[in-house]
Design an enzyme around this catalytic site. Structure first.
Site, short mmCIF file in Angstrom:
data_model
loop_
_atom_site.label_atom_id
_atom_site.label_comp_id
_atom_site.label_asym_id
_atom_site.label_seq_id
_atom_site.Cartn_x
_atom_site.Cartn_y
_atom_site.Cartn_z
N ASP A 1 -9.97 -3.06 -5.52
CA ASP A 1 -9.10 -2.12 -4.83
C ASP A 1 -9.20 -0.74 -5.45
OD1 ASP A 1 -6.70 -0.77 -3.79
OD2 ASP A 1 -6.00 -2.76 -3.20
N SER B 1 0.84 -1.20 0.00
CA SER B 1 0.00 0.00 0.00
C SER B 1 0.88 1.26 0.00
CB SER B 1 -0.94 -0.05 1.20
OG SER B 1 -1.97 0.90 1.09
N HIS C 1 -8.62 -4.36 -0.88
CA HIS C 1 -7.34 -3.82 -0.42
C HIS C 1 -6.86 -4.61 0.80
CE1 HIS C 1 -4.24 -0.79 -0.42
NE2 HIS C 1 -4.40 -0.60 0.88
#
Length: 319
Positions: free
Chosen positions: A263, A167, A293
């Site tokens: 996502d 991320s 995610h």
């Protein structure tokens, strides 16, 4: 999990950040638990305090942990009991640049260390808004050079160190790779970008506010980028602040990029993979149908296959 790199290198054009696919059934419990996570100027501090309750359990068997504090560099080195290779992996944790700790990825790092037989380094970095850009990048840069300085002691070949992250940590890894390229000297052998946070312009896309993005929404994203870029009058003029805005991606190290089709970062990750490939950079791109995610926090088949693909890529790069 379909390896889209073979047939459709950059995914299904009918699926996008604005039109995500249905969430995979095996992720329903995670989606229900974390899907409505809200990160804003009121809640990000709470995540710093309580985020550890959400991380997977860490089993330290088969590895040793060593804390390193060297000036700006702060990191944990996770070394397997049986060190079989001369390479290493540097992994940065996620959290939108506003929360998170290296401990969040200790379970994954230990798994990598044991599977690959190499040390895995988990650096800490400053968090926004208290420490906006370039604090995190400067911390990452210091960690890189601290590892190079200790390479002989750690049994690491300086030419076989991979940089990666999850991320926001993936975005930080991409920025670090770009900076190291421009500085010259020893380069990362490859980059591992796991659902990376690469492009602040995603946060400006109002239509994405309406789409349901589990775990990390565009409202979360807007706050996080605003905190990270705080004080920058012109982020375009700040090299490495937003890795997706780099014009010339040629000569960067090979990349693995993976993201789920539910996502928020799907579009920006797909675009970065396309641009790297167009610039002549070898790219392995994985799109996981139904993946939300951070879905690899789960322990189901999708998560296991996703992690196995990363390990296979790392093993190939560290030979």
């Amino acid at each position: 999990m379909e390896n889209t790199a073979a047939a459709a290198p950059f995914g299904d054009p009918h699926i996008s950040s604005a039109r995500p696919s249905p969430v995979a059934p095996e992720l329903a419990a995670m989606h229900a638990k974390l899907g409505k996570l809200v990160i804003n100027r009121f809640t990000y501090r709470l995540m710093r305090w309580f985020g550890g309750l959400l991380r997977p359990r860490f089993d330290p068997s088969g590895v040793t942990l060593a804390e390193v504090h060297d000036g700006r560099a702060r990191m944990t080195i996770i070394t397997p009991a049986e060190q079989r290779g001369a390479g290493a992996v540097m992994l940065f944790h996620g959290g939108g640049f506003v929360f998170g700790q290296p401990q969040d990825i200790f379970p994954k790092a230990a798994h990598f260390a044991k599977a690959l037989g190499v040390p895995v380094i988990c650096p800490a970095y400053g968090l926004a808004p208290q420490a906006p850009f370039p604090a995190a990048l400067d911390d990452a840069h210091a960690a890189w050079h601290a590892v190079l300085a200790r390479a002989d002691k750690l049994g690491i070949d300086r030419g076989k160190i991979m940089v990666g992250g999850y991320s926001a940590g993936g975005g930080l890894a991409a920025s670090l790779v770009q900076r190291l390229h421009d500085e010259g000297g020893i380069q990362p052998v490859a980059q591992l970008l796991v659902y990376p946070m690469l492009d602040a312009s995603t946060a400006t896309r109002g239509e994405l506010d309406a789409a349901r993005h589990s775990v990390w929404s565009n409202r979360n994203n807007r706050f996080a980028w605003g905190a990270y870029l705080r004080g920058l009058a012109d982020s375009d003029a700040a090299p490495y602040a937003i890795p997706a805005r780099r014009a010339d991606l040629s000569s960067l190290p090979p990349a693995w990029i993976g993201v789920g089709t539910c996502d928020l970062f799907l579009d920006e990750d797909r675009a970065y993979a396309q641009r790297l490939a167009a610039a002549g950079v070898p790219v392995t791109y994985e799109e996981v149908t139904g993946g939300i995610h951070a879905f690899d926090m789960d322990r189901g088949p999708l998560a296991k296959a996703f992690t196995a693909a990363q390990i296979a890529f790392i093993a190939k790069m560290l030979v």
